[in-house]
Enzyme design. Structure first.
Site, PDB file in Angstrom:
ATOM      1  N   SER A   1      -7.829 -34.460  94.664  1.00  0.00           N
ATOM      2  CA  SER A   1      -9.238 -34.815  94.569  1.00  0.00           C
ATOM      3  C   SER A   1      -9.436 -36.291  94.954  1.00  0.00           C
ATOM      4  O   SER A   1      -8.938 -36.722  95.982  1.00  0.00           O
ATOM      5  CB  SER A   1      -9.759 -34.516  93.152  1.00  0.00           C
ATOM      6  OG  SER A   1     -11.144 -34.597  93.089  1.00  0.00           O
TER       7      SER A   1
ATOM      8  N   ASP B   1     -12.950 -24.475  98.115  1.00  0.00           N
ATOM      9  CA  ASP B   1     -13.142 -25.708  97.352  1.00  0.00           C
ATOM     10  C   ASP B   1     -14.482 -26.353  97.724  1.00  0.00           C
ATOM     11  O   ASP B   1     -14.728 -26.606  98.906  1.00  0.00           O
ATOM     12  CB  ASP B   1     -11.983 -26.661  97.697  1.00  0.00           C
ATOM     13  CG  ASP B   1     -12.069 -27.994  96.971  1.00  0.00           C
ATOM     14  OD1 ASP B   1     -13.013 -28.193  96.181  1.00  0.00           O
ATOM     15  OD2 ASP B   1     -11.180 -28.834  97.217  1.00  0.00           O
TER      16      ASP B   1
END
Ligand SMILES: *[C@@H]1O[C@H](CO)[C@@H](O)[C@H](O)[C@H]1NC(C)=O
Ligand SMILES: *[C@@H]1O[C@H](CO)[C@@H](O)[C@H](O)[C@H]1NC(C)=O
Ligand SMILES: *[C@@H]1O[C@H](CO)[C@@H](O)[C@H](O)[C@H]1NC(C)=O
Ligand SMILES: *[C@@H]1O[C@H](CO)[C@@H](O)[C@H](O)[C@H]1NC(C)=O
Ligand SMILES: *[C@@H]1O[C@H](CO)[C@@H](O)[C@H](O)[C@H]1NC(C)=O
Ligand SMILES: *[C@@H]1O[C@H](CO)[C@@H](O)[C@H](O)[C@H]1NC(C)=O
Ligand SMILES: *[C@@H]1O[C@H](CO)[C@@H](O)[C@H](O)[C@H]1NC(C)=O
Length: 523
Positions: free
Chosen positions: A175, A455
């Site tokens: 991330s 995602d």
């Protein structure tokens, strides 16, 4: 904003981590073993790595204590060190040295593992509060310089001869830390033998409507269609300035007290999520491993599409039809009932418009300089990264109302970080700082990008739809996991062969890529 709902974590205050803004892995409270009870160590880190740089109006000779955990039980002399970058949250209770990809790496290659807290998070804060001036040194270049110095200088308990670059150090980040991992490998390529950037958000942009694209495409489509239509109807009321009907809509959700229409739009979008903060589990917190993930999003969609809902819910679908040319708002009542049952109780005071709850217009609330992870992450968002929550424009389907645009988040930035004596935030994020590391043309040797097709952050990652098609080469390895969400490679099973096939094969790819780096290092 309702930071208190999210658990307000001050620097120097140990606290349980309730919900992270963006990083599902840290929400997980399961499977903490005795081994996760790691002792905290502290590295004396320079506050300012760039005493000559004109970017900083004031320089500091100070140091701060940067916290880290260490796992040495798999280590054999000469082994590598795996550095897990924890990113935008405190590392209290971190279990990434227990059952994760890092554990397999340590086990297979006789390595040591380290979890390192980012500056300005958890106990690793250079100052006791976070005024705009005190945040001067929260820049990406300072953050990644910490990693370089740490790898070269740190001591690990009971081990000798472990520092980079004479010993192989491998980075892992997912991330925001995925971007940091890539930026670090690019900038300090001689210090690190390799780096994995998982769901690494290497591309900054002002608005990030694409956060919703995988949900639009892959979530249960009857649910998606109902929300798209409700959003379109709501936006029609806004466009036609139908203030009476808008008030009626807010009241149907129990949110008549919310003054700013954008706060209402954000609050009813909480079950879906968004790129900044939200109080409940969303699409992003779904995981392939049911013991790790949270299925609240699916519960939400099944509630919205419930064909056997009570009559009062179904009747509510017609409540606003007179304002939309007789069109019934399908599943509006189900949607409203879910928000009333699940989201409203998160504000026990019932003062929904307050800064403690769902109102974001209280300047004093934002201006509170008590350090906490949401404030630090907001600062990076406002200064370098962007990715502000926003809707798809008219002409495309949207899961959130189009009243939410870049201005909404920018106002929070301006309220939170008024100009100080030495530091001020830009009018909009200085994306060139973030994108200067390479953006979608990113290259650094021995850097592996791993992303997931489902995602919500994918479009800021190496495998973005906005980027060129990617091809593997040994120098520039990359892999896109079919069907995977955010950082789905990190949480492994003890028995890798028992993982679902696309996750399992990604795990194997990562293990053999690191093996190759280590062989190259020794050659
Ligand atoms: C964790 O560490 C603390 C402090 O060393 C100790 O008191 C506690 O018993 C440990 N807990 C577990 C589960 O090992
Ligand atoms: C933070 O507060 C502590 C306790 O009041 C104090 O000893 C310390 O000097 C302060 N640190 C800074 C950087 O202001
Ligand atoms: C919208 O309606 C309100 C209340 O009737 C009115 O005060 C306002 O001026 C209108 N705004 C626009 C843009 O028409
Ligand atoms: C509605 O959501 C709750 C969780 O909030 C869940 O327990 C329930 O099963 C859902 N209802 C339907 C019809 O799926
Ligand atoms: C319908 O009634 C139930 C039970 O009182 C309530 O929980 C739900 O919120 C109501 N639905 C709407 C749309 O208000
Ligand atoms: C700022 O936030 C902290 C932590 O929530 C709180 O204790 C403090 O009272 C707040 N300060 C002001 C001035 O509101
Ligand atoms: C990537 O490189 C190409 C070719 O040099 C250039 O046209 C493009 O603008 C670059 N893209 C980014 C995002 O830097």
């Amino acid at each position: 904003m309702k930071l208190s709902l999210w658990t307000w974590l001050a620097c120097h205050v140990a606290s349980t981590f309730a919900l992270s803004p963006r990083h599902p892995a840290r929400n997980l409270k399961t499977r903490a073993t005795a081994a996760s009870n790691h002792t905290a160590y502290y590295f004396d880190q320079a506050i300012d790595h760039f005493p000559q740089s004109s970017r900083y109006a004031r320089h500091s000779n100070g140091k701060f204590k940067q916290r880290y955990f260490v796992e040495t039980s798999y280590y054999k002399a000469g082994g590598p060190v795996f550095l897990y970058l924890a990113g935008e949250g405190p590392i209290d209770g971190d279990t990434h040295l227990d059952v994760s990809l890092i554990t397999h790496l340590m086990e297979q290659f006789n390595g040591a593992g380290v979890v390192l807290e980012n500056r300005y998070y958890g106990t690793s804060c250079p100052f006791n509060s976070s005024t705009t001036d005190e945040l001067l040194y929260l820049t990406t270049e300072q953050v990644i310089a910490d990693f370089d110095v740490f790898a070269r200088k740190v001591t690990l308990p009971g081990l000798t001869d472990i520092n980079a670059p004479s010993m192989p150090w491998i980075l892992y980040g997912g991330s925001y830390p995925g971007a940091l991992s890539a930026f670090t490998k690019k900038t300090y390529g001689d210090t690190f033998a390799g780096a994995i950037s998982s769901s690494g958000v290497i591309h900054g942009q002002l608005e990030y409507p694409q956060w919703y694209d995988p949900i639009q495409l892959l979530a249960p489509q009857d649910c998606v269609a109902s929300i798209n239509d409700i959003v379109d109807n709501m936006d029609y009321l806004v466009k036609s300035n139908n203030t009476a009907a808008i008030q009626q809509l807010k009241e149907l959700f129990g949110l008549g007290a919310l003054k700013d229409i954008r706060d209402f739009a954000q609050t009813i979008a909480f079950p879906i999520g968004g790129p900044f903060v939200y109080p409940t589990y969303t699409w992003q917190e779904i995981n392939w491993d049911p013991t790790r993930g949270h299925i609240d999003f699916f519960d939400f969609c099944r509630n919205v599409t419930d064909g056997n809902a009570p009559a009062n819910n179904t009747e509510a679908d017609s409540a606003l039809a007179a304002n939309t040319k007789g069109q019934v708002w399908k599943n509006l009542g189900n949607y409203a009932a879910y928000i009333k049952r699940v989201v409203l109780p998160l504000c026990p005071s019932g003062d929904y418009n307050s800064g403690e709850c769902f109102g974001t217009q209280d300047t004093a609330h934002w201006a509170n300089t008590t350090s906490n992870y949401v404030r630090s992450y907001l600062y990076t968002t406002c200064t370098e990264f962007g990715a502000y929550q926003s809707a798809q424009p008219y002409g495309k389907k949207s899961l959130i109302s189009r009243v939410i645009d870049a201005e909404y988040t920018q106002e929070w930035c301006n309220k939170a970080f008024p100009a100080g004596q030495y530091n001020s935030i830009p009018a909009t994020p200085d994306l060139d700082i973030w994108n200067a590391y390479g953006d979608f043309n990113f290259t650094a040797e021995n850097l592996l990008f791993v992303d997931g097709t489902a995602d919500p952050w994918k479009d800021l990652c190496y495998h973005s739809d906005l980027a060129p098609q990617r091809y593997w080469s040994d120098a520039y390895p990359q892999h896109l996991i079919n069907g995977a969400g955010h950082v789905w490679d990190l949480r492994t099973l003890v028995d890798v062969s028992a993982e679902p096939q696309f996750i399992r094969e990604a795990t194997y790819l990562e293990l053999r890529t690191v093996e190759r780096w280590l062989k190259d290092f020794r050659a």
